[in-house]
Design an enzyme around this catalytic site. Structure first.
Site, PDB file in Angstrom:
ATOM      1  CE  LYS A  21       0.895  -3.927  -9.977  1.00  0.00           C
ATOM      2  NZ  LYS A  21       2.318  -4.132 -10.211  1.00  0.00           N
ATOM      3  CE  LYS A  70       4.238  -3.138 -17.020  1.00  0.00           C
ATOM      4  NZ  LYS A  70       5.387  -2.635 -16.309  1.00  0.00           N
ATOM      5  CE  LYS A 116       6.707   2.932  -9.173  1.00  0.00           C
ATOM      6  NZ  LYS A 116       7.297   2.228 -10.305  1.00  0.00           N
TER       7      LYS A 116
HETATM    8  P1  AMP Z   1       6.774  -1.288  -9.504  1.00  0.00           P
HETATM    9  O1  AMP Z   1       6.038  -0.089  -8.997  1.00  0.00           O
HETATM   10  O2  AMP Z   1       5.977  -2.084 -10.477  1.00  0.00           O
HETATM   11  O3  AMP Z   1       8.184  -0.981  -9.934  1.00  0.00           O
HETATM   12  O4  AMP Z   1       6.901  -2.263  -8.232  1.00  0.00           O
HETATM   13  C1  AMP Z   1       7.896  -2.128  -7.248  1.00  0.00           C
HETATM   14  C2  AMP Z   1       7.670  -3.088  -6.088  1.00  0.00           C
HETATM   15  O5  AMP Z   1       6.467  -2.771  -5.422  1.00  0.00           O
HETATM   16  C3  AMP Z   1       7.558  -4.555  -6.484  1.00  0.00           C
HETATM   17  O6  AMP Z   1       8.099  -5.354  -5.460  1.00  0.00           O
HETATM   18  C4  AMP Z   1       6.090  -4.755  -6.597  1.00  0.00           C
HETATM   19  O7  AMP Z   1       5.710  -6.093  -6.419  1.00  0.00           O
HETATM   20  C5  AMP Z   1       5.584  -3.885  -5.462  1.00  0.00           C
HETATM   21  N1  AMP Z   1       4.245  -3.399  -5.756  1.00  0.00           N
HETATM   22  C6  AMP Z   1       3.895  -2.502  -6.706  1.00  0.00           C
HETATM   23  N2  AMP Z   1       2.564  -2.296  -6.705  1.00  0.00           N
HETATM   24  C7  AMP Z   1       2.065  -3.094  -5.726  1.00  0.00           C
HETATM   25  C8  AMP Z   1       0.763  -3.338  -5.234  1.00  0.00           C
HETATM   26  N3  AMP Z   1      -0.293  -2.719  -5.744  1.00  0.00           N
HETATM   27  N4  AMP Z   1       0.619  -4.214  -4.214  1.00  0.00           N
HETATM   28  C9  AMP Z   1       1.693  -4.836  -3.681  1.00  0.00           C
HETATM   29  N5  AMP Z   1       2.950  -4.656  -4.106  1.00  0.00           N
HETATM   30  C10 AMP Z   1       3.145  -3.793  -5.113  1.00  0.00           C
END
Ligand code: AMP
Ligand code: TRP
Length: 332
Positions: free
Chosen positions: A194, A111, A197
Site C-alpha cells: 500500500k 505492525k 505515509k
Molecule cells: P492512515 O494514513 O493509515 O491513517 O489512513 C487514513 C485513511 O486513508 C484511511 O481511511 C485509509 O484507509 C486511507 N488510506 C491510507 N492509505 C491508503 C492507500 N494507499 N489507498 C487507499 N486508501 C488509503
C-alpha cells in the site's frame, strides 16, 4: 440528515492514497451528510512521535482536509485528543472487547511483526480506541479505505456486545463505507504494498504537499516492467505496478481505463507517465495552494478547529453521559 465520521492518523505527509481512499470521498459526502472529521493524534502515538512534529502534523492534517475541499461550515474538524471522551469511552469499551477479537486484527499482526512481546500495548488496543472514536458520534457510516474495514467491523462487534450486555440500543452499528475505484492505492515502488505515509522511501508515494517537479520525478521513476503499455485489461494481469498507475490515473480523472488502452496500448511507458504526471500535478496544484494559504493564516485555521472542537465535544459528552448512566458509574 445522515452522519459520517472519519479520521486519519496525524503522522505527517498525507499522501495520494489518503486523498483518493478517504478525503475525496468525505468531500463528496459532505453535501448530504453531517460530517465529523478528526486528526487521530492519539492513534499516532502508537509509534513514537517527536512532540513538536506531532502537534504540527495534527494542525497540518486538518488544514489538508480543508485544502482538499472540506467545508468548515459542513464539517466539524478537530484533533482527537482535544475530546477526552474518546480515551474515556475506550476504557469502558475495552471491558467489553474480547482478546480473541483483538488477536484476529491483521493490522496488529502486520505492525507488531515477529516481535509481538516488544510491541506496545497501544498498538494492540488501537481498534478499541477507534471503536470509541466512532461510537461516540453515532454515525451512520464510516468512509475509510479498504485497509480499515476490519476496524469498522470490530467497532460494530463491540457496539453490539455492549448493547446486548445492558439490553440497550445506545450505540448505532456503523456501516463501513468504501467508495470509488481507489480504495487501495499502491506504492510507486512495489505494486503489492500500500502507498503509505510511513514508508521510509519518499519516492514510494506522492505527498499531497509535493511540488510539480517532485511529482514529475516520482512518476518518471515509478516502477513498471520490461513490457509495453497494455492494450486491454487482460494485459494488466500479473502486473500490479502497471495496474496501480492506471488506477491512479482513472481515479484522479474519474475516467474509464478504456481510452488509456487505446491511446497508449503497445507503446513504451514514458508518454503515459508524462500524461499521468500532468494529471497528478494539475489535480494537486489547487490543494497545495490552498493548503499553503491556510497554513499562512493561523488565526483563521485555529478558529475553524476551535469551532470543530466545540461541536464534537457537545456530541461526545452527551453519549458518554448516557453510557455512564447505563453502566452505573457514580454521578455524585
Ligand atoms: P492512515 O494514513 O493509515 O491513517 O489512513 C487514513 C485513511 O486513508 C484511511 O481511511 C485509509 O484507509 C486511507 N488510506 C491510507 N492509505 C491508503 C492507500 N494507499 N489507498 C487507499 N486508501 C488509503
Ligand atoms: N485507524 C485509522 C487509519 O489509520 C484512523 C482512524 C482512527 C479512524 N480512528 C478512526 C478512521 C475512526 C475512521 C474512524 O486510517
Amino acid at each position: 440528515m445522515k452522519r459520517i465520521l472519519s479520521g486519519i492518523q496525524s503522522t505527517g505527509n498525507l499522501q495520494l492514497g489518503n486523498y483518493l481512499g478517504a478525503i475525496r470521498n468525505w468531500v463528496k459526502l459532505q453535501n448530504e451528510t453531517e460530517c465529523f472529521l478528526f486528526a487521530a493524534d492519539l492513534h499516532a502515538l502508537t509509534v513514537f512521535q517527536n512532540p513538536q512534529e506531532l502537534r504540527h502534523n495534527t494542525q497540518e492534517a486538518l488544514a489538508m482536509y480543508l485544502a482538499c475541499g472540506i467545508s468548515e461550515e459542513r464539517a466539524a474538524l478537530f484533533p482527537q485528543s482535544m475530546i477526552s471522551e474518546h480515551a474515556e469511552l475506550m476504557w469502558i469499551l475495552s471491558c467489553h472487547t474480547s482478546m480473541g477479537w483483538l488477536n484476529r486484527m491483521t493490522q496488529f499482526k502486520e505492525k507488531a511483526g515477529k516481535q509481538r512481546d516488544q510491541a506496545n500495548a497501544g498498538l494492540y488496543t488501537y481498534p478499541i480506541l477507534m471503536a470509541a472514536d466512532i461510537l461516540l458520534y453515532k454515525p451512520d457510516s464510516v468512509p475509510v479505505g479498504d485497509d480499515q474495514k476490519q476496524h469498522v467491523e470490530i467497532a460494530r462487534d463491540i457496539a453490539g456486545a455492549f448493547n446486548r450486555a445492558y439490553g440497550v440500543e445506545v450505540f448505532i452499528l456503523p456501516e463501513f463505507l468504501g467508495m470509488g475505484p481507489a480504495t487501495r492505492v499502491m506504492s510507486l515502488k512495489d505494486g503489492t504494498s500500500k502507498m503509505s505515509k510511513s514508508d521510509p522511501s519518499d519516492a514510494s508515494r506522492i505527498n499531497l504537499k509535493d511540488d510539480p517537479d517532485t511529482i514529475l520525478q516520482k512518476i518518471k521513476k515509478a516502477k513498471t516492467d520490461s513490457g509495453v503499455f497494455p492494450a486491454n485489461p487482460d494485459e494488466t494481469e500479473g502486473r500490479p505496478e502497471v495496474k496501480n498507475l492506471i488506477n491512479i490515473y482513472c481515479a484522479l480523472t474519474e475516467k474509464n481505463p478504456e481510452f488509456l488502452y487505446q491511446q497508449f496500448g503497445g507503446k513504451i511507458f514514458s508518454p503515459f507517465k508524462e500524461s499521468l504526471a500532468d494529471v497528478c500535478v494539475e489535480s494537486l496544484r489547487p490543494i497545495r495552494e490552498k493548503f499553503n494559504h491556510l497554513m499562512a493564516h493561523q488565526d483563521h485555521l485555529n478558529n475553524v478547529i476551535g469551532q470543530g472542537v466545540l461541536k464534537a465535544k457537545t456530541v461526545a459528552e452527551k453519549t458518554l453521559l448516557e453510557v455512564k448512566e447505563i453502566i452505573g458509574l457514580y454521578k455524585g
